[in-house]
Structures are given as C-alpha cells and as structure tokens.
Design a protein around this motif. Structure first.
Motif, PDB file in Angstrom:
ATOM      1  N   SER A   1       0.173   4.493  -1.770  1.00 58.01           N
ATOM      2  CA  SER A   1       1.397   3.794  -1.369  1.00 58.01           C
ATOM      3  C   SER A   1       2.203   3.331  -2.573  1.00 58.01           C
ATOM      4  N   CYS A   2       3.479   3.136  -2.325  1.00 54.35           N
ATOM      5  CA  CYS A   2       4.403   2.701  -3.372  1.00 54.35           C
ATOM      6  C   CYS A   2       5.461   1.813  -2.732  1.00 54.35           C
ATOM      7  N   ARG A   3       5.574   0.604  -3.263  1.00 53.25           N
ATOM      8  CA  ARG A   3       6.570  -0.346  -2.756  1.00 53.25           C
ATOM      9  C   ARG A   3       7.279  -1.001  -3.929  1.00 53.25           C
TER      10      ARG A   3
ATOM     11  N   ALA B   1       7.465   6.421   1.473  1.00 56.03           N
ATOM     12  CA  ALA B   1       6.466   7.130   2.273  1.00 56.03           C
ATOM     13  C   ALA B   1       6.112   8.453   1.603  1.00 56.03           C
ATOM     14  N   GLY B   2       4.846   8.801   1.642  1.00 62.11           N
ATOM     15  CA  GLY B   2       4.415  10.068   1.063  1.00 62.11           C
ATOM     16  C   GLY B   2       4.619  10.121  -0.439  1.00 62.11           C
TER      17      GLY B   2
ATOM     18  N   LEU C   1       1.853  -6.518  -1.537  1.00 60.75           N
ATOM     19  CA  LEU C   1       0.508  -6.319  -2.047  1.00 60.75           C
ATOM     20  C   LEU C   1      -0.500  -6.197  -0.902  1.00 60.75           C
ATOM     21  N   ARG C   2      -0.375  -7.061   0.083  1.00 59.08           N
ATOM     22  CA  ARG C   2      -1.283  -6.994   1.239  1.00 59.08           C
ATOM     23  C   ARG C   2      -1.132  -5.644   1.964  1.00 59.08           C
ATOM     24  N   LEU C   3       0.107  -5.175   2.094  1.00 55.16           N
ATOM     25  CA  LEU C   3       0.326  -3.868   2.732  1.00 55.16           C
ATOM     26  C   LEU C   3      -0.325  -2.755   1.912  1.00 55.16           C
TER      27      LEU C   3
END
Length: 163
Positions: free
Chosen positions: A41-43, A60-61, A156-158
């Motif tokens: 994941s990347c946020r 996403a992806g 971070l939780r995600l």
C-alpha cells in the motif's frame, strides 16, 4: 506482434503530463507531506489549500514511489516539467516508468510477460517542499476536518491493516 508490443514496452511515446481534478490542492505554504508505503500500500497525507483540511491520497495497486526532491523552486529541472505546473495532482501519460520496471523484471524472468506493467499509471503530486511520484493502478483522495497527526495515524493504521 508479441505481448510486449501490446503493453507498450517498445513504443516510443513522448510523455505528456495532464492535470487531474481530484478535488484537492496541496497547500502552497509550508511543508506538510507524509508518504507511507509498504509492500502492498501507498498513502500520501498532505495539508491542503483549504484551512484546517488534510487530504489522504491512496494509490491502489501501487508498484513504486519516489518522494522528496525537487521542491517547488527546483521543479524546472525535472525532466517532465512544464511551466504550467502548479501545486496539484497530475498523471504522466506515455510514461516510460512502467516499461523500465517490465525490462528489469524480464532480466530474471525472461519468459514471463505481465499485462500489469502496461496497466500502471504514473502519478505526480506537486507540493511546496516535495514532489511525489507514484506508479499505481489508480489514485483516490479523501478529505478530513481533523489534524494532520490524526490523519497520518489513520493512514498508518490502514497500511498496517493491509499487511
């Protein structure tokens, strides 16, 4: 024609940067960007131009990300730079980045082709102190009326939940 040609590995396309309207613009004052990545994941959490609003972009992806230099003052040195660039979100159409990853992968796996590489999109987020580049399937943005720290912890939780 082979699969590689279908995926654009050998096409000579001039990259073209287009602005995306994701309903949010990074803050033009000060630095407030945090990129959280792991293997799945990347946020990106960032302050917005709207007072007391924080955004979280989810890629996403996600396959690969670059974060940091250049800041807004050094942007003219970026190879894709255009004078129309402002703070905001962009997509690089015809980017060579997915093809570079496909070529790297073929060194170890020469008989494997994957349509994944050809599906990836090259996103740019132009911020005050950082440029964020992400190779991913898609991007979505959520806005929050809470502190930067609270949104960062939520992101971070995600990310931890995706492991």
């Amino acid at each position: 024609m082979n699969d590689d040609d279908d995926e654009g590995y050998h096409r000579q396309v001039t990259p073209h940067v287009v602005r995306l309207d994701l309903g949010v613009i990074p803050s033009p004052s000060g630095s407030a960007e945090l990129l959280l990545t792991d293997e799945r994941s990347c946020r990106l959490v960032f302050a917005t131009e709207q007072p007391h609003r924080v955004a979280m972009a989810t890629f996403a992806g996600y396959a690969q990300a670059l974060f940091g230099y250049p800041n807004d003052e050094a942007l003219p040195g970026h190879p894709l730079y255009h004078p129309d660039w402002e703070y905001g979100c962009y997509e690089v159409q015809g980017s060579p980045w997915p093809g570079r990853l496909a070529a790297q992968n073929r060194v170890r796996f020469p008989d494997q082709t994957s349509s994944r590489w050809g599906q990836l999109r090259h996103f740019l987020v132009v911020c005050h102190e950082d440029l964020v580049e992400v190779l991913a399937d898609d991007v979505s943005v959520e806005l929050f009326d809470t502190s930067f720290e609270e949104v960062a912890m939520h992101a971070l939780r995600l990310n931890l939940g995706s492991l």
